[in-house]
Write a protein that holds these residues in place. Structure first.
Motif, PDB file in Angstrom:
ATOM      1  N   MET A  42       0.844  -1.183   0.000  1.00  0.00           N
ATOM      2  CA  MET A  42       0.000   0.000   0.000  1.00  0.00           C
ATOM      3  C   MET A  42       0.888   1.244   0.000  1.00  0.00           C
ATOM      4  SD  MET A  42      -2.606   1.281   2.916  1.00  0.00           S
ATOM      5  CE  MET A  42      -3.685  -0.108   2.675  1.00  0.00           C
ATOM      6  N   LYS A  43       0.943   1.918  -1.104  1.00  0.00           N
ATOM      7  CA  LYS A  43       1.703   3.163  -1.214  1.00  0.00           C
ATOM      8  C   LYS A  43       0.804   4.210  -1.854  1.00  0.00           C
ATOM      9  CE  LYS A  43       5.777   1.657   0.180  1.00  0.00           C
ATOM     10  NZ  LYS A  43       6.451   2.204   1.345  1.00  0.00           N
ATOM     11  N   TYR A  88       1.674   7.001   9.459  1.00  0.00           N
ATOM     12  CA  TYR A  88       2.727   6.072   9.042  1.00  0.00           C
ATOM     13  C   TYR A  88       3.937   6.165   9.972  1.00  0.00           C
ATOM     14  CZ  TYR A  88       6.136   3.600   6.186  1.00  0.00           C
ATOM     15  OH  TYR A  88       7.093   2.709   5.751  1.00  0.00           O
ATOM     16  N   GLY A  89       4.399   7.376  10.253  1.00  0.00           N
ATOM     17  CA  GLY A  89       5.563   7.547  11.126  1.00  0.00           C
ATOM     18  C   GLY A  89       5.326   6.988  12.516  1.00  0.00           C
ATOM     19  N   VAL A 141       6.254   2.443  16.494  1.00  0.00           N
ATOM     20  CA  VAL A 141       5.790   1.330  17.324  1.00  0.00           C
ATOM     21  C   VAL A 141       6.493   0.042  16.906  1.00  0.00           C
ATOM     22  CG1 VAL A 141       3.811  -0.133  17.896  1.00  0.00           C
ATOM     23  CG2 VAL A 141       3.540   2.356  17.821  1.00  0.00           C
ATOM     24  N   ILE A 142       6.516  -0.236  15.614  1.00  0.00           N
ATOM     25  CA  ILE A 142       7.067  -1.494  15.107  1.00  0.00           C
ATOM     26  C   ILE A 142       8.554  -1.617  15.387  1.00  0.00           C
ATOM     27  CG2 ILE A 142       7.557  -2.780  12.986  1.00  0.00           C
ATOM     28  CD1 ILE A 142       4.840  -1.684  11.937  1.00  0.00           C
ATOM     29  N   THR A 143       9.296  -0.512  15.242  1.00  0.00           N
ATOM     30  CA  THR A 143      10.745  -0.595  15.437  1.00  0.00           C
ATOM     31  C   THR A 143      11.133  -0.779  16.905  1.00  0.00           C
ATOM     32  OG1 THR A 143      10.838   1.842  15.385  1.00  0.00           O
ATOM     33  CG2 THR A 143      11.368   0.668  13.355  1.00  0.00           C
ATOM     34  N   GLU A 169       8.944  -1.795   7.455  1.00  0.00           N
ATOM     35  CA  GLU A 169       8.133  -1.144   6.421  1.00  0.00           C
ATOM     36  C   GLU A 169       7.002  -2.057   5.956  1.00  0.00           C
ATOM     37  OE1 GLU A 169      10.926  -0.089   3.422  1.00  0.00           O
ATOM     38  OE2 GLU A 169      11.672   1.675   4.510  1.00  0.00           O
ATOM     39  N   GLU A 170       7.316  -3.340   5.777  1.00  0.00           N
ATOM     40  CA  GLU A 170       6.287  -4.297   5.360  1.00  0.00           C
ATOM     41  C   GLU A 170       5.195  -4.420   6.426  1.00  0.00           C
ATOM     42  OE1 GLU A 170       5.954  -6.139   2.448  1.00  0.00           O
ATOM     43  OE2 GLU A 170       7.489  -4.749   1.742  1.00  0.00           O
TER      44      GLU A 170
END
Length: 201
Positions: free
Chosen positions: A1-2, A40-41, A46-48, A58-59
Motif C-alpha cells: 500500500m503506497k 505512518y511515522g 511502534v514497530i521498530t 516497512e512491510e
C-alpha cells in the motif's frame, strides 16, 4: 500500500473523524491516504520497538494499515479531537504490536522463557528524586534482553495487561510480571551506569 504524495493537497483537507467515516462508509481512497500519511511515522515507531529490520518494519507498517482499514467497522469511534486521536493511535499501536510479535514468533526470534518465579526477583527500590526520563528509557530499552524489552513495551508503552501478554507470548501471567520487574531493575541499573553517574560530573 503506497499512496502518491500530493494527492490530498488538491482537495480540501480532512479531519480524522471525517477520514474514518469516509473509510468505513464509502471505502474512500482519499480518506485512506489521509490516515496512512498521518500515522505512518507513528506506526513505524511502534514497530521498530520490536523489529530491527528496516525492510520488515516497512512491510509490517503497510500490513498494519491494510488490517486497520479492513477492521475499521470494529473500531469504537467515540468522541472527537484529542480523545478520538488518542483512541485511534492506541488501536493502531495494538495492531502493529500484534503483527510484530507474530513476525518474531514466525521467525523463531523469541528467546526461550526461563522457568522462573516471582520469588526469584528482588523488589525494585526507587528513589522518588531519581526520575527516568522518556528519552533515556528509549535509549536504554535496546540494551535489554529481548523478552524483557518485549514485555516492557507491551505493558508500559502499549498498555497490555499481564493476562493479555501471557496469551500473546504463551507464558503464565506471573512470568510476564517477573520479566517486567527484571526489565525495570535492568533499566535502573543501566540508567545509573550510563546517565546518573555522568550527571554528577
Amino acid at each position: 500500500m503506497k499512496y502518491r504524495l500530493g494527492y490530498l493537497n488538491k482537495k480540501e483537507s480532512l479531519t480524522l473523524n471525517g477520514a474514518l467515516d469516509g473509510c468505513a462508509q464509502k471505502n474512500d481512497e482519499r480518506s485512506k491516504e489521509f490516515i496512512y500519511k498521518k500515522y505512518y511515522g507513528y506506526v513505524i515507531a511502534v514497530i521498530t520497538r520490536y523489529i530491527k529490520s528496516e525492510h520488515d518494519a516497512e512491510e509490517l507498517a503497510n500490513e498494519t494499515f491494510i488490517k486497520a482499514f479492513k477492521n475499521l467497522p470494529k473500531f469504537n469511534k467515540v468522541g472527537d479531537g484529542e480523545v478520538l486521536e488518542k483512541s485511534f493511535r492506541g488501536w493502531l499501536a495494538r495492531i502493529a504490536a500484534n503483527l510484530s510479535i507474530d513476525l518474531l514468533r514466525s521467525q523463531k526470534n523469541m528467546i526461550a522463557i526461563e522457568d522462573i518465579g516471582e520469588h526469584d526477583v528482588k523488589p525494585v527500590m526507587i528513589n522518588a528524586a531519581d526520575k527516568l526520563f522518556a528519552e533515556d528509557i528509549l535509549k536504554l530499552l535496546e540494551q535489554l534482553p529481548e523478552i524483557q524489552r518485549l514485555i516492557f513495551n507491551l505493558y508500559e508503552v502499549e498498555g497490555y495487561a499481564h493476562e493479555e501478554i501471557g496469551k500473546l507470548l504463551n507464558i503464565p501471567d506471573s512470568t510476564s510480571r517477573t520479566y517486567l520487574t527484571r526489565a525495570k531493575q535492568r533499566l535502573r541499573k543501566l540508567y545509573v551506569e550510563q546517565f546518573a553517574i555522568r550527571k554528577n560530573f
